[in-house]
Design an enzyme around this catalytic site. Structure first.
Site, PDB file in Angstrom:
ATOM      1  N   ARG A 131      48.852  24.931  45.677  1.00 25.28           N
ATOM      2  CA  ARG A 131      48.164  25.621  44.573  1.00 25.28           C
ATOM      3  C   ARG A 131      48.528  27.105  44.628  1.00 25.28           C
ATOM      4  O   ARG A 131      48.257  27.789  45.615  1.00 25.28           O
ATOM      5  CB  ARG A 131      46.646  25.424  44.709  1.00 25.28           C
ATOM      6  CG  ARG A 131      45.893  26.203  43.685  1.00 25.28           C
ATOM      7  CD  ARG A 131      44.381  25.953  43.700  1.00 25.28           C
ATOM      8  NE  ARG A 131      43.823  26.833  42.698  1.00 25.28           N
ATOM      9  CZ  ARG A 131      42.829  27.682  42.876  1.00 25.28           C
ATOM     10  NH1 ARG A 131      42.191  27.743  44.029  1.00 25.28           N
ATOM     11  NH2 ARG A 131      42.430  28.468  41.910  1.00 25.28           N
ATOM     12  N   HIS A 175      44.274  34.065  38.055  1.00 22.37           N
ATOM     13  CA  HIS A 175      43.529  34.340  39.288  1.00 22.37           C
ATOM     14  C   HIS A 175      43.336  35.866  39.366  1.00 22.37           C
ATOM     15  O   HIS A 175      43.826  36.516  40.269  1.00 22.37           O
ATOM     16  CB  HIS A 175      44.277  33.779  40.501  1.00 22.37           C
ATOM     17  CG  HIS A 175      43.422  33.576  41.724  1.00 22.37           C
ATOM     18  ND1 HIS A 175      43.345  32.375  42.400  1.00 22.37           N
ATOM     19  CD2 HIS A 175      42.610  34.418  42.406  1.00 22.37           C
ATOM     20  CE1 HIS A 175      42.531  32.495  43.439  1.00 22.37           C
ATOM     21  NE2 HIS A 175      42.077  33.732  43.471  1.00 22.37           N
ATOM     22  N   GLU A 220      37.606  30.654  39.445  1.00 21.55           N
ATOM     23  CA  GLU A 220      36.273  31.211  39.676  1.00 21.55           C
ATOM     24  C   GLU A 220      35.827  32.182  38.576  1.00 21.55           C
ATOM     25  O   GLU A 220      35.591  33.366  38.833  1.00 21.55           O
ATOM     26  CB  GLU A 220      36.223  31.890  41.053  1.00 21.55           C
ATOM     27  CG  GLU A 220      36.497  30.917  42.181  1.00 21.55           C
ATOM     28  CD  GLU A 220      36.437  31.562  43.571  1.00 21.55           C
ATOM     29  OE1 GLU A 220      36.404  32.796  43.657  1.00 21.55           O
ATOM     30  OE2 GLU A 220      36.431  30.817  44.560  1.00 21.55           O
ATOM     31  N   ASN A 345      35.489  25.067  44.449  1.00 20.21           N
ATOM     32  CA  ASN A 345      35.793  25.889  45.628  1.00 20.21           C
ATOM     33  C   ASN A 345      34.511  26.009  46.449  1.00 20.21           C
ATOM     34  O   ASN A 345      33.758  26.960  46.287  1.00 20.21           O
ATOM     35  CB  ASN A 345      36.221  27.309  45.214  1.00 20.21           C
ATOM     36  CG  ASN A 345      37.524  27.348  44.433  1.00 20.21           C
ATOM     37  OD1 ASN A 345      38.161  26.320  44.217  1.00 20.21           O
ATOM     38  ND2 ASN A 345      37.926  28.536  44.027  1.00 20.21           N
ATOM     39  N   TYR A 347      32.360  26.806  49.657  1.00 16.72           N
ATOM     40  CA  TYR A 347      32.437  27.496  50.943  1.00 16.72           C
ATOM     41  C   TYR A 347      31.099  27.432  51.696  1.00 16.72           C
ATOM     42  O   TYR A 347      31.073  27.314  52.889  1.00 16.72           O
ATOM     43  CB  TYR A 347      32.799  28.969  50.745  1.00 16.72           C
ATOM     44  CG  TYR A 347      34.266  29.217  50.404  1.00 16.72           C
ATOM     45  CD1 TYR A 347      35.161  29.643  51.376  1.00 16.72           C
ATOM     46  CD2 TYR A 347      34.742  29.036  49.119  1.00 16.72           C
ATOM     47  CE1 TYR A 347      36.493  29.887  51.073  1.00 16.72           C
ATOM     48  CE2 TYR A 347      36.074  29.279  48.795  1.00 16.72           C
ATOM     49  CZ  TYR A 347      36.941  29.704  49.773  1.00 16.72           C
ATOM     50  OH  TYR A 347      38.262  29.948  49.471  1.00 16.72           O
ATOM     51  N   GLU A 413      39.786  24.912  46.756  1.00 13.95           N
ATOM     52  CA  GLU A 413      39.768  25.858  47.882  1.00 13.95           C
ATOM     53  C   GLU A 413      38.625  25.501  48.811  1.00 13.95           C
ATOM     54  O   GLU A 413      37.581  25.057  48.345  1.00 13.95           O
ATOM     55  CB  GLU A 413      39.439  27.303  47.447  1.00 13.95           C
ATOM     56  CG  GLU A 413      40.477  28.039  46.725  1.00 13.95           C
ATOM     57  CD  GLU A 413      40.010  29.465  46.359  1.00 13.95           C
ATOM     58  OE1 GLU A 413      39.078  30.005  46.987  1.00 13.95           O
ATOM     59  OE2 GLU A 413      40.614  30.004  45.421  1.00 13.95           O
TER      60      GLU A 413
HETATM   61  O1  IFM Z   1      40.326  35.092  48.607  1.00 15.98           O
HETATM   62  C1  IFM Z   1      39.399  34.456  47.796  1.00 15.98           C
HETATM   63  C2  IFM Z   1      40.077  33.752  46.644  1.00 15.98           C
HETATM   64  O2  IFM Z   1      40.873  34.617  45.900  1.00 15.98           O
HETATM   65  C3  IFM Z   1      39.040  33.164  45.721  1.00 15.98           C
HETATM   66  N1  IFM Z   1      38.118  32.315  46.453  1.00 15.98           N
HETATM   67  C4  IFM Z   1      37.550  32.838  47.673  1.00 15.98           C
HETATM   68  C5  IFM Z   1      38.612  33.422  48.582  1.00 15.98           C
HETATM   69  C6  IFM Z   1      37.959  34.019  49.845  1.00 15.98           C
HETATM   70  O3  IFM Z   1      37.102  35.060  49.527  1.00 15.98           O
END
Ligand code: IFM
Length: 509
Positions: A131, A175, A220, A345, A347, A413
């Site tokens: 990606r 992005h 995002e 994404n 986290y 991600e």
């Molecule tokens: O680095 C970023 C990425 O650009 C977008 N998602 C989170 C990552 C970590 O902060």
């Protein structure tokens, strides 16, 4: 770094939004949220305890995509070469005081010149999906009109090399690096930017769509509109509630317009968006706390997903006057984009609770948006202070799966910052990162076993890179980059991940 809410805190609407969008929400940037963490200490319910069997090997579905993700501004460098235009991130990072230690993306990982090496890393890790994002100002230096053929050639070569290596090119169209000229014409708060974006998507689809079949329209959207237009710590650094609201609406219009532009040129393309999403938990089982968590989920996770999939904004936003976003008749239909997959994404998690009576009395905005971030520090922390909480992966995937009728999901991600460097033997022994990915993958496998249609996992990130406002202080990579020499060394996590990808399974330890 707690998020600030300074300029807009006086207005009632602004105060409502400020409370609605609390500190440290985003996977988008390495901000920790001390204010949020100390905001409450309600007891955790039993649902917060992570209990699942991880004692045996877990196989992933056949044809699963194992990948790594990057973004143009974070790795490419060459900010002013070969006719590329200036982006808002060039301008922002060149402004003193904006980036930690004065960092910028002028060189970054120099991937513009070293892309072959970087694809070799993807291959060395046995990955079958890469990606990466396309920089709009490399394609259209001033955001409209003339096309820069050298920019097209650059990405075309990457796509060809990936296909030759039997790696899926998985392309993000935006992005965060808006052409600076468009920012000067109003940026995302200006409706016209949606039309400019659709033109750009059409150009890229025509140039690469014969070889690329899987696309993300945005990375995002909630994060870049919030942090860039309201909180101000990302480019373009604005701090206006109205700009933020209008930016969100333009991006929703752009998502619809970009979707149609891509499908018009390439009807068989698979088109999605990569959404920043976190799993919201209620601090207690009480009704007010549960409602607070629900509202937070709707606002932070669905602001850009509901418009695409359902042609409307989440009900939780109904308190906003339509004029604030400049909603026009016909816009809901324009925002609709029945995405072929939902990119997530994930986290971390966030715990929400309803404000106490004292908080309601002392902070008028809590009447408008009754959510408080509660303490979520049960799990270990990464080097940027994010809580490691694998259950969040399972929960958000299951929730989106349920709420959107089992759509195809791509994990676009997930990853962690740990700043391990080479030991005396040159080995980068980043065991914490291995544990992070192992445990998040185990949680993902549970979601798959429970019926979620998950097609891929992309580790963030292939190699250490420019982490936005944090500059070069946070290393998320599976590959260590020595930024003085640009030497790349695969970390132990990268070697571990290569084995996972080759075997299509995760072992218990
Ligand atoms: O680095 C970023 C990425 O650009 C977008 N998602 C989170 C990552 C970590 O902060």
């Amino acid at each position: 770094m707690p998020l600030t809410r300074r300029q807009f805190a006086q207005s009632t609407l602004a105060a409502g939004i400020a409370a609605a969008l609390p500190a440290g929400l985003f996977s988008a940037c390495s901000v920790s949220s001390n204010a949020a963490r100390t905001a409450g200490s309600a007891p955790l319910s039993s649902s917060h305890v992570q209990q699942f069997d991880t004692s045996s090997e877990i196989a992933f579905p056949r044809n699963f995509f194992w990948g790594a993700a990057t973004a143009a501004y974070q790795i490419e460098g060459a900010w002013n070469e070969d006719g590329t235009g200036e982006s808002i991130w060039d301008r922002f990072a060149h402004t003193p005081g904006k980036i930690k230690n004065g960092g910028n993306g002028d060189v970054a990982c120099d991937s513009y010149h070293r892309w072959r090496e970087d694809i070799a890393l993807v291959r060395a890790m046995n990955l079958n999906s890469y990606r990466f994002s396309i920089s709009w100002p490399r394609i259209q230096p001033s955001g409209s009109g003339a096309i820069n053929s050298k920019g097209i050639d650059y990405y075309s070569r990457i796509v060809d090399a990936l296909l030759e290596a039997r790696i899926r090119p998985f392309v993000t169209l935006y992005h965060w690096d808006l052409p600076q000229t468009l920012e000067e014409a109003g940026g995302w708060p200006s409706r016209d930017t949606a039309a400019r974006y659709a033109d750009y998507v059409d150009i890229v689809a025509r140039a690469l769509g014969d070889r690329v079949s899987d696309w993300m329209l945005f990375n995002e959207p909630f994060a870049f509109t919030y942090v860039g237009y309201l909180e101000g710590s990302h480019a373009p650094g604005r701090t206006s509630i109205i700009d933020f609201l209008r930016a969100t609406h333009t991006v929703n219009l752009a998502q619809g317009a970009g979707f149609r532009a891509l499908k018009a040129t390439r009807p068989s393309a698979r088109v999605g968006t990569a959404f920043s999403m976190q799993s919201w938990e209620s601090a207690t089982d009480s009704e007010p706390d549960r409602l607070a968590a629900e509202r937070a989920h709707a606002i932070t996770n669905l602001w850009f997903l509901d418009p695409a999939m359902k042609g409307r904004y989440p009900d939780a936003l109904s308190f906003l006057p339509e004029t604030a976003m400049r909603l026009r008749s016909g816009d809901l239909e324009k925002m609709r984009a029945p995405l072929d997959f939902i990119g997530i994404n994930p986290y971390r998690r966030t715990i929400a609770r309803a404000p106490s009576m004292i908080e309601r009395i002392s902070q008028t905005q809590k009447w408008l948006f009754p959510v408080v971030m509660a303490d979520s520090s049960q799990g270990p922390k990464t080097s940027n202070g994010w809580e490691v909480w694998p259950q969040a992966m399972h929960d958000i995937v299951m929730r989106i799966s349920r709420e959107f009728n089992h759509p195809p999901i791509e994990i676009t991600e997930s990853g962690c910052a740990y700043n391990d460097g080479p030991g005396p033997n040159g080995i980068i022994n980043d065991t914490d990162r291995i544990e992070y990915h192992r445990r998040y993958l185990q949680a993902l496998a549970r979601a798959i076993a429970e019926g979620a249609d998950v097609r891929s996992y992309h580790a963030w990130t292939l190699l250490d890179n420019f982490e936005w406002a944090e500059g070069y202080t946070q290393r998320f990579g599976l590959t260590y980059v020595d930024f003085k020499t640009q030497q790349r060394t695969i970390k132990e996590s990268g070697r571990w991940y290569a084995k996972v990808a080759a075997e299509n399974r995760v072992s218990p330890s």
